[in-house]
Design an enzyme around this catalytic site. Structure first.
Site, PDB file in Angstrom:
ATOM      1  N   LYS A  50     -44.099  46.035 -29.552  1.00 49.91           N
ATOM      2  CA  LYS A  50     -45.249  45.154 -29.305  1.00 49.91           C
ATOM      3  C   LYS A  50     -45.853  45.426 -27.929  1.00 49.91           C
ATOM      4  O   LYS A  50     -47.049  45.542 -27.783  1.00 49.91           O
ATOM      5  CB  LYS A  50     -44.842  43.671 -29.312  1.00 49.91           C
ATOM      6  CG  LYS A  50     -44.285  43.144 -30.576  1.00 49.91           C
ATOM      7  CD  LYS A  50     -44.048  41.634 -30.479  1.00 49.91           C
ATOM      8  CE  LYS A  50     -43.001  41.223 -29.458  1.00 49.91           C
ATOM      9  NZ  LYS A  50     -41.633  41.577 -29.815  1.00 49.91           N
ATOM     10  N   ARG A  61     -32.296  51.398 -24.870  1.00 48.14           N
ATOM     11  CA  ARG A  61     -33.461  51.135 -24.007  1.00 48.14           C
ATOM     12  C   ARG A  61     -33.066  51.040 -22.536  1.00 48.14           C
ATOM     13  O   ARG A  61     -32.114  50.348 -22.173  1.00 48.14           O
ATOM     14  CB  ARG A  61     -34.152  49.838 -24.429  1.00 48.14           C
ATOM     15  CG  ARG A  61     -35.282  49.451 -23.492  1.00 48.14           C
ATOM     16  CD  ARG A  61     -36.284  48.545 -24.125  1.00 48.14           C
ATOM     17  NE  ARG A  61     -35.808  47.174 -24.206  1.00 48.14           N
ATOM     18  CZ  ARG A  61     -36.556  46.181 -24.653  1.00 48.14           C
ATOM     19  NH1 ARG A  61     -37.783  46.409 -25.088  1.00 48.14           N
ATOM     20  NH2 ARG A  61     -36.080  44.965 -24.699  1.00 48.14           N
ATOM     21  N   ARG A  72     -31.625  46.064 -19.944  1.00 48.03           N
ATOM     22  CA  ARG A  72     -32.007  44.665 -19.773  1.00 48.03           C
ATOM     23  C   ARG A  72     -30.808  43.806 -20.147  1.00 48.03           C
ATOM     24  O   ARG A  72     -30.094  44.118 -21.092  1.00 48.03           O
ATOM     25  CB  ARG A  72     -33.192  44.363 -20.708  1.00 48.03           C
ATOM     26  CG  ARG A  72     -34.443  43.969 -19.979  1.00 48.03           C
ATOM     27  CD  ARG A  72     -35.640  43.973 -20.886  1.00 48.03           C
ATOM     28  NE  ARG A  72     -35.612  42.912 -21.886  1.00 48.03           N
ATOM     29  CZ  ARG A  72     -36.629  42.653 -22.701  1.00 48.03           C
ATOM     30  NH1 ARG A  72     -37.729  43.380 -22.633  1.00 48.03           N
ATOM     31  NH2 ARG A  72     -36.544  41.691 -23.593  1.00 48.03           N
ATOM     32  N   ARG A  89     -31.193  37.502 -30.720  1.00 50.85           N
ATOM     33  CA  ARG A  89     -32.662  37.553 -30.689  1.00 50.85           C
ATOM     34  C   ARG A  89     -33.221  37.844 -32.081  1.00 50.85           C
ATOM     35  O   ARG A  89     -34.253  37.313 -32.468  1.00 50.85           O
ATOM     36  CB  ARG A  89     -33.127  38.605 -29.675  1.00 50.85           C
ATOM     37  CG  ARG A  89     -32.981  38.107 -28.232  1.00 50.85           C
ATOM     38  CD  ARG A  89     -32.890  39.241 -27.234  1.00 50.85           C
ATOM     39  NE  ARG A  89     -34.086  40.044 -27.160  1.00 50.85           N
ATOM     40  CZ  ARG A  89     -34.100  41.318 -26.751  1.00 50.85           C
ATOM     41  NH1 ARG A  89     -32.981  41.931 -26.414  1.00 50.85           N
ATOM     42  NH2 ARG A  89     -35.236  41.975 -26.689  1.00 50.85           N
TER      43      ARG A  89
HETATM   44  P1  ADP Z   1     -38.518  40.902 -27.019  1.00 48.39           P
HETATM   45  O1  ADP Z   1     -39.745  40.704 -27.867  1.00 48.39           O
HETATM   46  O2  ADP Z   1     -38.069  42.315 -26.961  1.00 48.39           O
HETATM   47  O3  ADP Z   1     -37.409  39.958 -27.365  1.00 48.39           O
HETATM   48  P2  ADP Z   1     -39.920  39.787 -24.706  1.00 48.39           P
HETATM   49  O4  ADP Z   1     -40.097  40.543 -23.456  1.00 48.39           O
HETATM   50  O5  ADP Z   1     -41.123  39.477 -25.548  1.00 48.39           O
HETATM   51  O6  ADP Z   1     -38.825  40.603 -25.518  1.00 48.39           O
HETATM   52  O7  ADP Z   1     -39.200  38.368 -24.402  1.00 48.39           O
HETATM   53  C1  ADP Z   1     -38.035  38.306 -23.649  1.00 48.39           C
HETATM   54  C2  ADP Z   1     -37.503  36.865 -23.623  1.00 48.39           C
HETATM   55  O8  ADP Z   1     -38.457  35.996 -22.998  1.00 48.39           O
HETATM   56  C3  ADP Z   1     -37.240  36.219 -24.973  1.00 48.39           C
HETATM   57  O9  ADP Z   1     -35.986  36.586 -25.513  1.00 48.39           O
HETATM   58  C4  ADP Z   1     -37.314  34.734 -24.604  1.00 48.39           C
HETATM   59  O10 ADP Z   1     -36.150  34.304 -23.933  1.00 48.39           O
HETATM   60  C5  ADP Z   1     -38.451  34.690 -23.612  1.00 48.39           C
HETATM   61  N1  ADP Z   1     -39.763  34.471 -24.263  1.00 48.39           N
HETATM   62  C6  ADP Z   1     -40.805  35.337 -24.285  1.00 48.39           C
HETATM   63  N2  ADP Z   1     -41.844  34.817 -24.963  1.00 48.39           N
HETATM   64  C7  ADP Z   1     -41.454  33.599 -25.397  1.00 48.39           C
HETATM   65  C8  ADP Z   1     -42.071  32.566 -26.171  1.00 48.39           C
HETATM   66  N3  ADP Z   1     -43.313  32.707 -26.661  1.00 48.39           N
HETATM   67  N4  ADP Z   1     -41.359  31.447 -26.437  1.00 48.39           N
HETATM   68  C9  ADP Z   1     -40.126  31.284 -25.964  1.00 48.39           C
HETATM   69  N5  ADP Z   1     -39.461  32.205 -25.233  1.00 48.39           N
HETATM   70  C10 ADP Z   1     -40.128  33.361 -24.942  1.00 48.39           C
END
Ligand code: ADP
Length: 209
Positions: free
Chosen positions: A13, A123, A157, A168
């Site tokens: 994404k 990663r 990470r 996740r």
């Molecule tokens: P990925 O999509 O690879 O899990 P992201 O960088 O999008 O990684 O998100 C990392 C973390 O940030 C998530 O696991 C969550 O803890 C938090 N997070 C990000 N966006 C949201 C959201 N819209 N609602 C709740 N938590 C979020």
């Protein structure tokens, strides 16, 4: 253009959204990046969400809603949201916030769980410039220790450990996947398996249809 990118962790994404942002000149907003930046800077918000993000959980809706709404403001320049919304409550709140400025499209990047687990296990993120690499794709003769771009240290990470990736993915299936129904009329399907260029082309093609 007002776009949302939807897909499991590790589906690309962020990479896809950054490329489309560059090509179309539309600002890119990654809630994960904003949260990690707050954590790195040690802000009050960062301290509050550190454990949740590191553990692979979801940050409370009111926190991410505020973060997003403050940043997209009047949405005049459009936006590409990556990592938000992540559940139906957030999607409803976003629709209410946008009102008549409805979303142009929701891009769904489809990647199977096994591929997600494989990608995230390898990663690596550069501590210096934030570039992302994969341990399995390093040129022969180089070792995945230093960033090929700036020489910075490459790290995993905290939430990319196999156990947290499983958590996740579970959250993705339970909380985020229902958004595919919620957005059914506005969904653009893209195959997220392939090279970065192939996936980017797939996204651009589907957006122009
Ligand atoms: P990925 O999509 O690879 O899990 P992201 O960088 O999008 O990684 O998100 C990392 C973390 O940030 C998530 O696991 C969550 O803890 C938090 N997070 C990000 N966006 C949201 C959201 N819209 N609602 C709740 N938590 C979020």
């Amino acid at each position: 253009m007002r776009l949302v990118f939807l897909g499991p962790p590790g589906s690309g994404k962020g990479t896809g959204a950054a490329l489309v942002s560059k090509r179309l000149g539309v600002p890119h907003l990654s809630t994960g990046d904003v949260l990690r930046e707050e954590i790195r800077a040690g802000t009050e918000l960062g301290l509050r969400v550190k454990g949740i993000v590191g553990g692979g959980g979801l940050v409370p809706d009111e926190i991410v809603n505020r973060m997003v709404f403050d940043r997209i403001g009047d949405a005049e320049a459009g936006f590409i949201l990556d990592g938000y919304p992540r559940n139906v409550t957030q999607a409803r709140d976003l629709d209410l916030f946008l009102g008549e400025r409805a979303l142009t499209a929701v891009v769904h990047l489809e990647v199977p769980d096994e591929e997600v687990e494989r990608r995230l296990a390898g990663r690596l993120v550069c501590e210096g410039c934030g570039r992302i690499f994969n341990a399995g794709h390093f040129p022969p003769g180089t070792s995945p220790e230093a960033c090929l771009e700036c020489g910075g240290r490459l790290c995993h990470r905290e939430d990319d450990s196999p156990e947290k990736v499983r958590r996740r993915l579970q959250l993705y299936h339970h909380e985020t996947k229902p958004l595919l129904d919620y957005y059914s009329g506005r969904l653009v399907e893209v195959d997220g398996v392939g090279s970065i260029e192939q996936v980017a082309e797939g996204i651009m093609r589907s957006l122009s249809q």
